[in-house]
Write an enzyme that holds these catalytic residues in place. Structure first.
Site, mmCIF file in Angstrom:
data_model
loop_
_atom_site.group_PDB
_atom_site.id
_atom_site.type_symbol
_atom_site.label_atom_id
_atom_site.label_comp_id
_atom_site.label_asym_id
_atom_site.label_seq_id
_atom_site.Cartn_x
_atom_site.Cartn_y
_atom_site.Cartn_z
ATOM 1 N N GLU A 96 0.857 -1.184 0.000
ATOM 2 C CA GLU A 96 0.000 0.000 0.000
ATOM 3 C C GLU A 96 0.899 1.242 0.000
ATOM 4 O O GLU A 96 1.879 1.292 0.758
ATOM 5 C CB GLU A 96 -0.831 -0.050 1.285
ATOM 6 C CG GLU A 96 -1.576 1.196 1.630
ATOM 7 C CD GLU A 96 -2.088 1.166 3.073
ATOM 8 O OE1 GLU A 96 -2.877 2.047 3.416
ATOM 9 O OE2 GLU A 96 -1.696 0.268 3.846
ATOM 10 N N ASP A 200 13.849 -3.950 13.536
ATOM 11 C CA ASP A 200 14.854 -3.086 12.890
ATOM 12 C C ASP A 200 14.384 -1.635 13.004
ATOM 13 O O ASP A 200 14.314 -0.897 12.027
ATOM 14 C CB ASP A 200 15.018 -3.486 11.418
ATOM 15 C CG ASP A 200 16.257 -2.856 10.778
ATOM 16 O OD1 ASP A 200 17.074 -2.246 11.495
ATOM 17 O OD2 ASP A 200 16.409 -2.981 9.545
HETATM 18 P P1 ADP Z 1 14.739 -0.363 2.078
HETATM 19 O O1 ADP Z 1 14.237 -1.770 2.232
HETATM 20 O O2 ADP Z 1 15.523 -0.194 0.828
HETATM 21 O O3 ADP Z 1 15.483 0.148 3.303
HETATM 22 P P2 ADP Z 1 12.337 1.064 2.910
HETATM 23 O O4 ADP Z 1 11.295 0.040 3.128
HETATM 24 O O5 ADP Z 1 13.017 1.607 4.140
HETATM 25 O O6 ADP Z 1 13.446 0.557 1.871
HETATM 26 O O7 ADP Z 1 11.667 2.260 2.068
HETATM 27 C C1 ADP Z 1 12.440 3.313 1.515
HETATM 28 C C2 ADP Z 1 11.744 4.644 1.725
HETATM 29 O O8 ADP Z 1 10.499 4.650 1.038
HETATM 30 C C3 ADP Z 1 11.395 4.921 3.193
HETATM 31 O O9 ADP Z 1 12.410 5.633 3.821
HETATM 32 C C4 ADP Z 1 10.106 5.678 3.117
HETATM 33 O O10 ADP Z 1 10.353 7.072 3.074
HETATM 34 C C5 ADP Z 1 9.477 5.269 1.809
HETATM 35 N N1 ADP Z 1 8.395 4.275 2.026
HETATM 36 C C6 ADP Z 1 8.491 3.058 2.597
HETATM 37 N N2 ADP Z 1 7.325 2.408 2.579
HETATM 38 C C7 ADP Z 1 6.438 3.238 1.971
HETATM 39 C C8 ADP Z 1 5.042 3.126 1.645
HETATM 40 N N3 ADP Z 1 4.347 2.025 1.917
HETATM 41 N N4 ADP Z 1 4.458 4.174 1.024
HETATM 42 C C9 ADP Z 1 5.175 5.291 0.716
HETATM 43 N N5 ADP Z 1 6.479 5.433 0.996
HETATM 44 C C10 ADP Z 1 7.117 4.432 1.619
#
Ligand code: ADP
Length: 296
Positions: A96, A200
């Site tokens: 989402e 984490d």
């Molecule tokens: P990684 O696994 O590469 O560390 P993340 O899951 O931390 O990636 O996501 C990277 C960035 O994307 C986050 O820092 C956040 O700002 C944004 N983000 C993560 N999940 C969502 C989401 N469901 N909707 C919008 N933005 C998101």
């Protein structure tokens, strides 16, 4: 280039039951430390999609299951996992899409309370999880144990030390680590319950939705001592006093938690040593020396 047509088709079918109609647009987002992140627009509906190499698909399966476990607990908001798969050279995970904002007055306090609620209300009978997952991109073993000390020795500290040896960190890091593996049980005398953990929880894995509600994402979920999540919120900062006040309004730290915080965060610093090298090995050694000084 990822095959966005194929990925969008699987996502749209999972989300709406229908093949996508209209335009498909992938917009790269910054911020990810491990994967490439995109906002994928399918017929004016947004999805958050992470991409990595095809052989890392299992990492995304585990992440989707972790998010589902946190969502099912129902105490903190997480992005809903929608679909995952492999397309050509890429593994992908679709969630989402949640537009993030700045938070509101009281958001951080409520986030702290919500985390404490999750730790208090969603518990297992043993420590571990039904599957292994990853922390960063490092394997994280979660084999069930009845005893938290055994779990921390085998699945956390011992595992990262072996990983460090494989990465060439021998000598004093292993000598201190070996001694710590024998002595650390004396620090864990507070009989922790197996709480559902994010696993984490650094400042980059929490944000606020437009309505001010905290959202946690990118988890390394398992059941363990709640203090481990709280310790990590203090490792790189960013959570603020209000968050901690909120947490403590429901769940007070047990005696001995300040020194356990060092023990629990050592896991993440060892993992950073294994992932990034650099100054983290020295930091891990200083943490081990501090813990051993406490134990002598
Ligand atoms: P990684 O696994 O590469 O560390 P993340 O899951 O931390 O990636 O996501 C990277 C960035 O994307 C986050 O820092 C956040 O700002 C944004 N983000 C993560 N999940 C969502 C989401 N469901 N909707 C919008 N933005 C998101």
């Amino acid at each position: 280039m990822a095959d966005w047509e194929a990925i969008a088709k699987t996502i749209a079918l999972a989300a709406t039951g229908e093949a996508p109609r209209g335009e498909i647009q992938a917009r790269p987002l910054g911020g990810g430390s491990i994967n490439h992140a995109y906002a994928l627009e399918i017929a004016s509906q947004s999805y958050f999609v992470k991409l990595n190499h095809a052989d890392l698909h299992e990492m995304f399966v585990a992440e989707a299951e972790g998010l589902a476990a946190l969502r099912d607990c129902g105490r903190m908001r997480v992005p809903d996992p929608i679909a995952h798969g492999v397309s050509g050279r890429h593994a992908w995970l679709a969630l989402e899409y949640i537009p993030f904002g700045a938070g509101r007055a009281g958001s951080a306090f409520e986030a702290g309370r919500a985390l404490a609620r999750m730790h208090l209300d969603c518990r297992a009978r043993r420590f571990g999880w039904h599957r292994d997952n990853t922390i960063g991109s490092t394997h994280q073993p979660n084999a069930w144990r009845d005893d938290w000390i055994d779990f921390w020795r085998d699945n956390r500290l011992g595992f990262q030390l072996e990983e460090a040896a494989r990465n060439g960190y021998r000598g004093s890091l292993q000598r201190l680590g070996g001694e710590l593996l024998e002595r650390f049980p004396a620090l864990i005398d507070h009989n922790p319950a197996p709480s559902l953990l994010h696993g984490d929880l650094w400042g980059g894995n929490i944000a606020y939705a437009d309505d001010g509600q905290a959202v946690i994402f990118d988890p390394a979920t398992y059941y363990g001592d709640a203090e481990t999540d709280l310790a990590m919120t203090e490792l790189f900062g960013g959570f603020g006093q209000a968050f901690h006040d909120g947490y403590r309004s429901l769940l007070k730290p047990a005696a001995g938690s300040p020194i356990r915080k060092v023990l629990y965060n050592l896991y993440h610093i060892l993992n950073h040593t294994n992932l990034f090298g650099g100054g983290y090995a020295g930091q891990a050694q200083r943490m081990m020396e501090r813990l051993l000084a406490e134990l002598r």
